[in-house]
Scaffold this active site. Structure first.
Site, PDB file in Angstrom:
ATOM      1  N   GLY A   1      19.617  74.818  62.060  1.00 26.90           N
ATOM      2  CA  GLY A   1      20.511  74.995  60.912  1.00 26.90           C
ATOM      3  C   GLY A   1      21.304  76.283  60.991  1.00 26.90           C
ATOM      4  O   GLY A   1      22.507  76.312  60.702  1.00 26.90           O
ATOM      5  N   CYS A   2      20.661  77.344  61.397  1.00 23.33           N
ATOM      6  CA  CYS A   2      21.334  78.648  61.483  1.00 23.33           C
ATOM      7  C   CYS A   2      22.368  78.655  62.593  1.00 23.33           C
ATOM      8  O   CYS A   2      23.420  79.280  62.468  1.00 23.33           O
ATOM      9  CB  CYS A   2      20.309  79.761  61.662  1.00 23.33           C
ATOM     10  SG  CYS A   2      19.190  79.885  60.240  1.00 23.33           S
ATOM     11  N   THR A   3      22.086  77.939  63.689  1.00 22.65           N
ATOM     12  CA  THR A   3      23.059  77.824  64.778  1.00 22.65           C
ATOM     13  C   THR A   3      24.275  77.048  64.297  1.00 22.65           C
ATOM     14  O   THR A   3      25.419  77.458  64.528  1.00 22.65           O
ATOM     15  CB  THR A   3      22.417  77.163  66.006  1.00 22.65           C
ATOM     16  OG1 THR A   3      21.334  77.988  66.451  1.00 22.65           O
ATOM     17  CG2 THR A   3      23.420  76.963  67.126  1.00 22.65           C
TER      18      THR A   3
ATOM     19  N   ALA B   1      26.265  79.407  61.971  1.00 18.13           N
ATOM     20  CA  ALA B   1      26.917  80.501  62.696  1.00 18.13           C
ATOM     21  C   ALA B   1      28.090  79.987  63.528  1.00 18.13           C
ATOM     22  O   ALA B   1      29.147  80.627  63.585  1.00 18.13           O
ATOM     23  CB  ALA B   1      25.908  81.229  63.572  1.00 18.13           C
TER      24      ALA B   1
END
Length: 157
Positions: free
Chosen positions: A46-48, A51
């Site tokens: 999710g963070c990838t 970002a």
């Protein structure tokens, strides 16, 4: 957990190291509109997604007058690896002790897979040129967040 920020609040200032080890001070950005997004951990799915989404939209957001900062509890070294691996262009800052996240209401109790846990609350706060909050969203979804953000701010797709 600190209270969540709301429109009209003055955002707490901070100085944090970025992925190169250089310090970034929020107060140095006065006079510019700033998007600060908090995410739990570099190199997670999710963070990838989030970002990469911000990186892909960074030029358009800059054209619309916004500076973007991503903040996680990861070390500058891990953030540097994240940047290189995913070819990120968004500035990544390290809040290892979570003090900034706590002051901004982006760290505390949250639901994770039906359980209440303490952790980073995926959040985005938009600041006006004078450092006051114009928009604040908590518990945001990683996928499609930048498109929703652009719509909510009245920016073109």
């Amino acid at each position: 957990m600190a209270d969540r920020l709301a429109p009209g609040d003055t955002a707490p200032d901070f100085t944090l190291p970025d992925d190169t080890g250089s310090e970034v001070t929020l107060g140095d950005l006065r006079g510019r509109k700033v998007i600060v997004y908090f995410y739990p951990a570099a190199m997670t799915p999710g963070c990838t997604t989030q970002a990469c989404d911000f990186s892909e939209n960074l030029d358009a957001l800059a054209t619309d007058g916004y500076t973007v900062l991503g903040i996680s509890p990861d070390t500058p070294e891990k953030l540097a690896t994240f940047r290189e691996k995913e070819h990120l262009t968004v500035p990544l800052l390290s809040d290892a002790d979570r003090s900034v996240m706590t002051a901004w209401g982006a760290f505390g109790e949250k639901k994770l897979y039906g359980k209440t846990v303490e952790g980073v609350i995926r959040s985005t706060v938009v600041l006006a040129e004078d450092g006051t909050v114009s928009h604040a969203w908590y518990n945001v979804k990683a996928t499609g967040h930048v498109a929703k953000l652009r719509r909510d701010l009245g920016l073109g797709e």
